[in-house]
Design a protein around this motif. Structure first.
Motif, PDB file in Angstrom:
ATOM      1  N   UNK A 103       0.966  -0.482  -3.900  1.00  0.00           N
ATOM      2  CA  UNK A 103       2.101   0.421  -4.070  1.00  0.00           C
ATOM      3  C   UNK A 103       1.796   1.456  -5.147  1.00  0.00           C
ATOM      4  N   UNK A 104       2.116   2.698  -4.834  1.00  0.00           N
ATOM      5  CA  UNK A 104       1.951   3.772  -5.804  1.00  0.00           C
ATOM      6  C   UNK A 104       0.550   4.357  -5.917  1.00  0.00           C
ATOM      7  N   UNK A 105      -0.401   3.851  -5.137  1.00  0.00           N
ATOM      8  CA  UNK A 105      -1.738   4.434  -5.182  1.00  0.00           C
ATOM      9  C   UNK A 105      -1.734   5.798  -4.510  1.00  0.00           C
ATOM     10  N   UNK A 106      -2.548   6.688  -5.015  1.00  0.00           N
ATOM     11  CA  UNK A 106      -2.640   8.030  -4.435  1.00  0.00           C
ATOM     12  C   UNK A 106      -3.443   7.987  -3.136  1.00  0.00           C
ATOM     13  N   UNK A 107      -3.329   9.048  -2.364  1.00  0.00           N
ATOM     14  CA  UNK A 107      -4.117   9.145  -1.124  1.00  0.00           C
ATOM     15  C   UNK A 107      -5.611   9.085  -1.434  1.00  0.00           C
ATOM     16  N   UNK A 143       3.810 -15.930   9.064  1.00  0.00           N
ATOM     17  CA  UNK A 143       4.503 -14.664   9.240  1.00  0.00           C
ATOM     18  C   UNK A 143       4.325 -14.252  10.696  1.00  0.00           C
ATOM     19  N   UNK A 144       5.335 -14.446  11.493  1.00  0.00           N
ATOM     20  CA  UNK A 144       5.276 -14.166  12.933  1.00  0.00           C
ATOM     21  C   UNK A 144       5.021 -12.677  13.211  1.00  0.00           C
ATOM     22  N   UNK A 145       5.456 -11.816  12.295  1.00  0.00           N
ATOM     23  CA  UNK A 145       5.308 -10.375  12.499  1.00  0.00           C
ATOM     24  C   UNK A 145       3.962  -9.836  12.052  1.00  0.00           C
ATOM     25  N   UNK A 146       3.149 -10.672  11.396  1.00  0.00           N
ATOM     26  CA  UNK A 146       1.874 -10.188  10.869  1.00  0.00           C
ATOM     27  C   UNK A 146       0.896  -9.892  11.989  1.00  0.00           C
ATOM     28  N   UNK A 147       0.392  -8.689  11.974  1.00  0.00           N
ATOM     29  CA  UNK A 147      -0.672  -8.275  12.886  1.00  0.00           C
ATOM     30  C   UNK A 147      -1.640  -7.461  12.031  1.00  0.00           C
ATOM     31  N   UNK A 148      -2.854  -7.980  11.807  1.00  0.00           N
ATOM     32  CA  UNK A 148      -3.782  -7.274  10.921  1.00  0.00           C
ATOM     33  C   UNK A 148      -3.955  -5.804  11.293  1.00  0.00           C
ATOM     34  N   UNK A 149      -3.979  -5.528  12.578  1.00  0.00           N
ATOM     35  CA  UNK A 149      -4.209  -4.145  13.006  1.00  0.00           C
ATOM     36  C   UNK A 149      -3.052  -3.221  12.656  1.00  0.00           C
ATOM     37  N   UNK A 150      -1.875  -3.782  12.348  1.00  0.00           N
ATOM     38  CA  UNK A 150      -0.722  -2.969  11.981  1.00  0.00           C
ATOM     39  C   UNK A 150      -0.600  -2.748  10.477  1.00  0.00           C
ATOM     40  N   UNK A 151      -1.440  -3.405   9.696  1.00  0.00           N
ATOM     41  CA  UNK A 151      -1.347  -3.287   8.250  1.00  0.00           C
ATOM     42  C   UNK A 151      -1.820  -1.904   7.804  1.00  0.00           C
ATOM     43  N   UNK A 152      -1.113  -1.298   6.839  1.00  0.00           N
ATOM     44  CA  UNK A 152      -1.530   0.030   6.389  1.00  0.00           C
ATOM     45  C   UNK A 152      -2.902  -0.008   5.730  1.00  0.00           C
ATOM     46  N   UNK A 153      -3.686   0.973   6.042  1.00  0.00           N
ATOM     47  CA  UNK A 153      -5.003   1.145   5.424  1.00  0.00           C
ATOM     48  C   UNK A 153      -5.939  -0.020   5.697  1.00  0.00           C
ATOM     49  N   UNK A 154      -5.794  -0.676   6.844  1.00  0.00           N
ATOM     50  CA  UNK A 154      -6.626  -1.815   7.161  1.00  0.00           C
ATOM     51  C   UNK A 154      -7.082  -1.725   8.603  1.00  0.00           C
ATOM     52  N   UNK A 155      -8.364  -2.017   8.839  1.00  0.00           N
ATOM     53  CA  UNK A 155      -8.894  -2.053  10.193  1.00  0.00           C
ATOM     54  C   UNK A 155      -9.537  -3.415  10.406  1.00  0.00           C
ATOM     55  N   UNK A 156      -9.132  -4.098  11.463  1.00  0.00           N
ATOM     56  CA  UNK A 156      -9.662  -5.436  11.713  1.00  0.00           C
ATOM     57  C   UNK A 156     -11.023  -5.385  12.407  1.00  0.00           C
TER      58      UNK A 156
END
Length: 160
Positions: A103-107, A143-156
């Motif tokens: 949280x709060x990290x710059x682009x 966490x039923x909603x967890x999908x690694x591919x949906x995580x921000x800034x993350x590629x599985x």
């Protein structure tokens, strides 16, 4: 006889290509593991003969071969035994940054994090597991909603 030659050639070519595919996509020799915060702390480089693990973006890497950087009393030892995502993004060893919180990290910091994650950690060190916080709820349930591919800034892709 003339039709047998192309058939034999196709079979030889298929076998050769199959061997190449086997070499490129080698199966993992150890199962991928889920680490709690407490478990990950055990691999902080303080115990001789133990592997050294660190997590970035919830992915746990075995950085033992970089012992001169991550081992006990080494310059980057503060990063091991925990998820140090924020510290990697900020290129910081400040204790306040030794956290998975982005949280709060710059682009620019997020771009740096992705470059280091892909170009350094995924390229050099084996993945041995994932942090529990990444895929479990606070009460420990999945966490039923967890999908690694949906995580921000993350590629599985390419993790296994």
């Amino acid at each position: 006889m003339a039709t047998a030659r192309p058939f034999v050639l196709v079979i030889l070519l298929s076998v050769t290509l199959a061997d190449d595919v086997k070499l490129k996509y080698k199966a993992a020799t150890k199962p991928v593991r889920l680490f709690t915060e407490e478990e990950l702390k055990r691999y902080d480089g303080s115990e001789e003969g133990q592997p050294i693990y660190m997590a970035v973006k919830g992915v746990v890497f075995d950085v033992t071969k970089g012992k001169e950087f991550y081992g006990h009393s080494a310059p980057y030892n503060a990063l091991v035994g925990k998820d140090s995502t924020r510290a990697v993004a900020k290129m910081s060893l400040d204790p306040a940054d030794l956290t998975p919180d982005t949280a709060g990290l710059t682009d620019e910091q997020l771009k740096s994090l992705n470059n280091i994650f892909e170009g350094t950690y995924k390229a050099k060190y084996p993945i041995v597991g994932y942090t529990a916080a990444r895929i479990l709820n606070q009460d420990g349930s999945p966490n039923e909603d967890f999908k690694p591919e949906d995580q921000p800034h993350f590629q599985i892709k390419d993790e296994f």
